[in-house]
Design a protein around this motif. Structure first.
Motif, PDB file in Angstrom:
ATOM      1  N   THR A   1       0.850  -1.193   0.000  1.00 25.69           N
ATOM      2  CA  THR A   1       0.000   0.000   0.000  1.00 25.69           C
ATOM      3  C   THR A   1       0.891   1.249   0.000  1.00 25.69           C
ATOM      4  N   GLU A   2       0.275   2.408  -0.139  1.00 24.34           N
ATOM      5  CA  GLU A   2       1.050   3.662  -0.063  1.00 24.34           C
ATOM      6  C   GLU A   2       1.722   3.790   1.305  1.00 24.34           C
ATOM      7  N   ALA A   3       0.997   3.407   2.358  1.00 26.18           N
ATOM      8  CA  ALA A   3       1.597   3.443   3.700  1.00 26.18           C
ATOM      9  C   ALA A   3       2.797   2.492   3.768  1.00 26.18           C
ATOM     10  N   GLY A   4       2.692   1.361   3.110  1.00 23.37           N
ATOM     11  CA  GLY A   4       3.800   0.408   3.054  1.00 23.37           C
ATOM     12  C   GLY A   4       5.000   0.980   2.325  1.00 23.37           C
ATOM     13  N   ARG A   5       4.742   1.687   1.234  1.00 23.70           N
ATOM     14  CA  ARG A   5       5.832   2.331   0.476  1.00 23.70           C
ATOM     15  C   ARG A   5       6.536   3.376   1.335  1.00 23.70           C
ATOM     16  N   THR A   6       5.754   4.156   2.043  1.00 21.30           N
ATOM     17  CA  THR A   6       6.328   5.173   2.925  1.00 21.30           C
ATOM     18  C   THR A   6       7.199   4.529   3.997  1.00 21.30           C
ATOM     19  N   GLU A   7       6.698   3.455   4.601  1.00 23.85           N
ATOM     20  CA  GLU A   7       7.447   2.716   5.618  1.00 23.85           C
ATOM     21  C   GLU A   7       8.743   2.151   5.036  1.00 23.85           C
ATOM     22  N   LEU A   8       8.660   1.597   3.832  1.00 23.62           N
ATOM     23  CA  LEU A   8       9.821   1.003   3.171  1.00 23.62           C
ATOM     24  C   LEU A   8      10.880   2.058   2.853  1.00 23.62           C
ATOM     25  N   VAL A   9      10.461   3.191   2.310  1.00 26.67           N
ATOM     26  CA  VAL A   9      11.404   4.268   1.998  1.00 26.67           C
ATOM     27  C   VAL A   9      12.084   4.744   3.283  1.00 26.67           C
ATOM     28  N   GLY A  10      11.319   4.875   4.348  1.00 28.48           N
ATOM     29  CA  GLY A  10      11.897   5.279   5.637  1.00 28.48           C
ATOM     30  C   GLY A  10      12.943   4.289   6.123  1.00 28.48           C
ATOM     31  N   TRP A  11      12.678   3.003   5.933  1.00 29.97           N
ATOM     32  CA  TRP A  11      13.640   1.966   6.335  1.00 29.97           C
ATOM     33  C   TRP A  11      14.930   2.087   5.528  1.00 29.97           C
ATOM     34  N   PHE A  12      14.791   2.263   4.212  1.00 28.42           N
ATOM     35  CA  PHE A  12      15.980   2.382   3.376  1.00 28.42           C
ATOM     36  C   PHE A  12      16.780   3.645   3.695  1.00 28.42           C
ATOM     37  N   GLU A  13      16.105   4.690   4.132  1.00 29.55           N
ATOM     38  CA  GLU A  13      16.781   5.962   4.399  1.00 29.55           C
ATOM     39  C   GLU A  13      17.368   6.052   5.806  1.00 29.55           C
ATOM     40  N   THR A  14      17.092   5.069   6.648  1.00 24.71           N
ATOM     41  CA  THR A  14      17.560   5.102   8.029  1.00 24.71           C
ATOM     42  C   THR A  14      18.686   4.088   8.223  1.00 24.71           C
ATOM     43  N   ALA A  15      19.800   4.550   8.787  1.00 27.17           N
ATOM     44  CA  ALA A  15      20.923   3.651   9.074  1.00 27.17           C
ATOM     45  C   ALA A  15      20.534   2.670  10.175  1.00 27.17           C
ATOM     46  N   ILE A  16      21.086   1.490  10.099  1.00 30.32           N
ATOM     47  CA  ILE A  16      20.847   0.477  11.127  1.00 30.32           C
ATOM     48  C   ILE A  16      21.976   0.588  12.146  1.00 30.32           C
ATOM     49  N   GLY A  17      21.633   0.918  13.361  1.00 27.86           N
ATOM     50  CA  GLY A  17      22.633   1.069  14.409  1.00 27.86           C
ATOM     51  C   GLY A  17      23.039  -0.276  14.990  1.00 27.86           C
ATOM     52  N   ARG A  18      24.167  -0.296  15.611  1.00 25.76           N
ATOM     53  CA  ARG A  18      24.651  -1.534  16.245  1.00 25.76           C
ATOM     54  C   ARG A  18      23.666  -2.003  17.316  1.00 25.76           C
ATOM     55  N   ILE A  19      23.028  -1.074  17.978  1.00 21.25           N
ATOM     56  CA  ILE A  19      22.095  -1.424  19.050  1.00 21.25           C
ATOM     57  C   ILE A  19      20.803  -2.040  18.510  1.00 21.25           C
ATOM     58  N   ASP A  20      20.495  -1.787  17.231  1.00 20.26           N
ATOM     59  CA  ASP A  20      19.268  -2.304  16.623  1.00 20.26           C
ATOM     60  C   ASP A  20      19.401  -3.750  16.150  1.00 20.26           C
ATOM     61  N   ARG A  21      20.597  -4.282  16.172  1.00 20.09           N
ATOM     62  CA  ARG A  21      20.820  -5.640  15.680  1.00 20.09           C
ATOM     63  C   ARG A  21      20.575  -6.636  16.799  1.00 20.09           C
ATOM     64  N   PRO A  22      20.219  -7.848  16.441  1.00 23.22           N
ATOM     65  CA  PRO A  22      19.960  -8.849  17.483  1.00 23.22           C
ATOM     66  C   PRO A  22      21.194  -9.085  18.347  1.00 23.22           C
ATOM     67  N   ARG A  23      20.959  -9.569  19.534  1.00 21.71           N
ATOM     68  CA  ARG A  23      22.065  -9.882  20.436  1.00 21.71           C
ATOM     69  C   ARG A  23      22.956 -10.937  19.803  1.00 21.71           C
ATOM     70  N   ASP A  24      24.234 -10.838  20.074  1.00 19.32           N
ATOM     71  CA  ASP A  24      25.204 -11.784  19.538  1.00 19.32           C
ATOM     72  C   ASP A  24      25.325 -12.954  20.509  1.00 19.32           C
ATOM     73  N   GLU A  25      24.748 -14.088  20.119  1.00 18.51           N
ATOM     74  CA  GLU A  25      24.718 -15.251  21.000  1.00 18.51           C
ATOM     75  C   GLU A  25      26.118 -15.741  21.361  1.00 18.51           C
ATOM     76  N   LEU A  26      27.051 -15.676  20.426  1.00 16.33           N
ATOM     77  CA  LEU A  26      28.409 -16.135  20.717  1.00 16.33           C
ATOM     78  C   LEU A  26      29.064 -15.271  21.791  1.00 16.33           C
ATOM     79  N   THR A  27      28.906 -13.968  21.696  1.00 12.67           N
ATOM     80  CA  THR A  27      29.475 -13.066  22.700  1.00 12.67           C
ATOM     81  C   THR A  27      28.878 -13.355  24.070  1.00 12.67           C
ATOM     82  N   ILE A  28      27.573 -13.531  24.122  1.00 11.06           N
ATOM     83  CA  ILE A  28      26.909 -13.846  25.387  1.00 11.06           C
ATOM     84  C   ILE A  28      27.405 -15.188  25.925  1.00 11.06           C
ATOM     85  N   LYS A  29      27.522 -16.180  25.039  1.00  9.15           N
ATOM     86  CA  LYS A  29      27.973 -17.517  25.443  1.00  9.15           C
ATOM     87  C   LYS A  29      29.366 -17.452  26.069  1.00  9.15           C
TER      88      LYS A  29
END
Length: 179
Positions: A69-97
């Protein structure tokens, strides 16, 4: 890995049904991360609920296509335009282990490091073999995903070598001198 945005990006190409989305997703990422079809339909359900995708009438074969939908396109463009921070990534299981192995009595941390390093080396070899096998010039996205996996695995092996040295264990690299 964001299935939500992956499906939105694929639907930007045009309407698709679940199995088409699954195939297109896996092709786009070089089949590095298999996608469960149940996960596709669960995510589609949420996207419909959030009005980012709409379901279309079923085809004669009983397949229900979806479109963005148009709302979906807007959401998608926002995702592409926003950097992914280190904090936004899943926890690193190996580091925790490894952190927990160091704090758990009776655990041979050196063995944990060596076991993981061996597994990481095998994974690296498999990624390189897959990259060599995939000679299709048109699959740039698949090659880039494999490159990312290779680089991440090489970094993981370097980090594991550092861990072994830091905890005072033996150096896991073949032929490495002991301090």
């Amino acid at each position: 890995m964001s299935i939500r945005y992956g499906l939105l990006a694929l639907l930007e190409r045009g309407p698709m049904y679940g199995y088409q989305l699954r195939s297109a997703f896996e092709e786009s990422i070089g089949a590095t991360w298999p996608l469960n079809i149940g996960q596709v339909y669960t995510t589609l359900g949420r996207l419909v609920r959030d009005e980012l995708v709409e379901s279309l009438p079923e085809h004669e074969a009983g397949q229900r296509p979806y479109r963005i939908t148009e709302a979906g396109r807007t959401e998608l463009v926002g995702w592409f335009e926003t950097a992914i921070g280190r904090i936004d990534r899943p926890r690193d299981e190996l580091t925790i282990k490894l952190a927990l192995a160091l704090a758990t009595p009776g655990i041979d941390v050196d063995r944990v490091v060596h076991t993981q390093r061996a597994a990481s080396k095998r994974a690296l070899q498999e990624f390189v073999r897959r990259k060599i096998r995939d000679t299709r010039a048109d699959n740039v996205s698949g090659r880039l995903v494999l490159d990312a996996m290779i680089f991440q695995t090489e970094a993981e092996i370097r980090w594991l070598d550092h861990c072994a040295e830091s905890i005072g264990g033996s150096d896991p690299r073949p032929g490495a001198e002991q301090p």
